[in-house]
Design a protein around this motif. Structure first.
Motif, PDB file in Angstrom:
ATOM      1  N   ALA A 131       0.877  -1.043  -0.022  1.00  0.00           N
ATOM      2  CA  ALA A 131       0.011   0.001   0.052  1.00  0.00           C
ATOM      3  C   ALA A 131       0.923   1.152  -0.176  1.00  0.00           C
ATOM      4  O   ALA A 131       0.430   2.211  -0.640  1.00  0.00           O
ATOM      5  CB  ALA A 131      -1.039  -0.148   1.217  1.00  0.00           C
ATOM      6  N   LEU A 132       1.831   1.265   0.909  1.00  0.00           N
ATOM      7  CA  LEU A 132       2.927   2.521   0.608  1.00  0.00           C
ATOM      8  C   LEU A 132       3.425   2.584  -0.601  1.00  0.00           C
ATOM      9  O   LEU A 132       3.702   3.971  -1.075  1.00  0.00           O
ATOM     10  CB  LEU A 132       3.885   2.085   2.102  1.00  0.00           C
ATOM     11  N   ILE A 182       2.609  -0.224  -9.703  1.00  0.00           N
ATOM     12  CA  ILE A 182       1.477  -0.730  -9.307  1.00  0.00           C
ATOM     13  C   ILE A 182       1.389  -2.381  -9.235  1.00  0.00           C
ATOM     14  O   ILE A 182       0.841  -2.827  -8.604  1.00  0.00           O
ATOM     15  CB  ILE A 182       0.059  -0.053  -9.716  1.00  0.00           C
ATOM     16  N   LEU A 183       1.592  -2.708 -10.379  1.00  0.00           N
ATOM     17  CA  LEU A 183       1.780  -4.212 -10.416  1.00  0.00           C
ATOM     18  C   LEU A 183       2.552  -4.894  -9.705  1.00  0.00           C
ATOM     19  O   LEU A 183       2.542  -5.953  -9.177  1.00  0.00           O
ATOM     20  CB  LEU A 183       2.126  -4.592 -12.224  1.00  0.00           C
ATOM     21  N   CYS A 184       3.902  -4.324  -9.521  1.00  0.00           N
ATOM     22  CA  CYS A 184       4.842  -4.619  -8.558  1.00  0.00           C
ATOM     23  C   CYS A 184       4.188  -4.911  -7.158  1.00  0.00           C
ATOM     24  O   CYS A 184       4.367  -5.654  -6.435  1.00  0.00           O
ATOM     25  CB  CYS A 184       6.108  -3.774  -8.566  1.00  0.00           C
ATOM     26  N   ALA A 185       3.525  -3.818  -6.717  1.00  0.00           N
ATOM     27  CA  ALA A 185       2.899  -3.599  -5.494  1.00  0.00           C
ATOM     28  C   ALA A 185       1.799  -4.933  -5.285  1.00  0.00           C
ATOM     29  O   ALA A 185       1.819  -5.657  -4.197  1.00  0.00           O
ATOM     30  CB  ALA A 185       2.392  -2.442  -5.188  1.00  0.00           C
ATOM     31  N   LEU A 186       1.213  -5.142  -6.252  1.00  0.00           N
ATOM     32  CA  LEU A 186       0.228  -6.204  -6.326  1.00  0.00           C
ATOM     33  C   LEU A 186       1.017  -7.603  -6.299  1.00  0.00           C
ATOM     34  O   LEU A 186       0.346  -8.462  -5.418  1.00  0.00           O
ATOM     35  CB  LEU A 186      -0.646  -6.166  -7.769  1.00  0.00           C
ATOM     36  N   GLY A 187       1.902  -7.702  -6.885  1.00  0.00           N
ATOM     37  CA  GLY A 187       2.696  -9.057  -6.719  1.00  0.00           C
ATOM     38  C   GLY A 187       3.220  -9.195  -5.296  1.00  0.00           C
ATOM     39  O   GLY A 187       3.135 -10.253  -4.685  1.00  0.00           O
ATOM     40  N   THR A 188       3.750  -7.893  -4.561  1.00  0.00           N
ATOM     41  CA  THR A 188       4.175  -8.374  -3.315  1.00  0.00           C
ATOM     42  C   THR A 188       2.968  -8.541  -2.394  1.00  0.00           C
ATOM     43  O   THR A 188       3.214  -9.320  -1.391  1.00  0.00           O
ATOM     44  CB  THR A 188       4.791  -6.912  -2.769  1.00  0.00           C
ATOM     45  N   SER A 189       1.807  -7.973  -2.748  1.00  0.00           N
ATOM     46  CA  SER A 189       0.801  -8.289  -1.788  1.00  0.00           C
ATOM     47  C   SER A 189       0.134  -9.797  -2.008  1.00  0.00           C
ATOM     48  O   SER A 189      -0.104 -10.464  -1.020  1.00  0.00           O
ATOM     49  CB  SER A 189      -0.458  -7.456  -2.116  1.00  0.00           C
ATOM     50  N   ILE A 190       0.105 -10.376  -3.237  1.00  0.00           N
ATOM     51  CA  ILE A 190      -0.173 -11.748  -3.613  1.00  0.00           C
ATOM     52  C   ILE A 190       0.678 -12.669  -2.995  1.00  0.00           C
ATOM     53  O   ILE A 190       0.484 -13.532  -2.033  1.00  0.00           O
ATOM     54  CB  ILE A 190       0.018 -12.065  -5.060  1.00  0.00           C
ATOM     55  N   VAL A 191       2.232 -12.453  -2.949  1.00  0.00           N
ATOM     56  CA  VAL A 191       3.304 -13.082  -2.237  1.00  0.00           C
ATOM     57  C   VAL A 191       3.168 -13.351  -0.682  1.00  0.00           C
ATOM     58  O   VAL A 191       3.317 -14.204   0.127  1.00  0.00           O
ATOM     59  CB  VAL A 191       4.519 -12.669  -2.428  1.00  0.00           C
ATOM     60  N   GLY A 192       2.460 -12.011   0.036  1.00  0.00           N
ATOM     61  CA  GLY A 192       2.468 -11.850   1.182  1.00  0.00           C
ATOM     62  C   GLY A 192       0.940 -12.855   1.849  1.00  0.00           C
ATOM     63  O   GLY A 192       1.120 -13.321   3.007  1.00  0.00           O
TER      64      GLY A 192
END
Length: 123
Positions: A64-65, A95-105
């Motif tokens: 989100a940050l 935004i795509l990188c942040a979405l990937g990070t959220s999916i990994v988490g």
């Protein structure tokens, strides 16, 4: 106008470092990882409960940050006159990188059902 927003990357950095070390400390205290076998990856530390919940939240808040930073940077570059397509590419990549990070988490390997694992399909 942008002065206080320049702290966002610093906040993201501090959040990520603190979160990773907290997850690591909980994993060591719980015995989820054994330091005698070597230094574990953070993904191994964050795979087992209860630290998996904290690991997921650290990555979600970090994502989100990161999105917030990308949006602020998009507006900064727009104000400086950067071409529209390049600015859009930078924004959507972030935004795509942040979405990937959220999916990994949110989808740790130890929480995935065995039927989805690659090892079961090789037999």
């Amino acid at each position: 106008m942008w002065n206080y927003l320049s702290l966002l990357p610093v906040i993201l950095f501090l959040w990520a470092i603190a979160g990773i070390w907290i997850v690591f400390a909980i994993a060591v205290v719980n015995g989820s990882v054994d330091l005698n076998e070597g230094f574990p990856f953070i993904s191994i530390c964050g795979s087992y409960a209860p630290q998996s919940c904290i690991f997921g939240q650290v990555l979600n808040i970090g994502a989100a940050l990161a999105v917030w930073i990308c949006i602020v940077r998009h507006h900064q570059l727009r104000d400086w006159g950067v071409k529209t397509w390049q600015n859009q590419l930078i924004l959507w990549s972030g935004i795509l990188c942040a979405l990937g990070t959220s999916i990994v988490g949110n989808f740790q390997r130890s929480q995935i059902p065995q039927s989805w694992s690659r090892e079961t399909h090789r037999r």
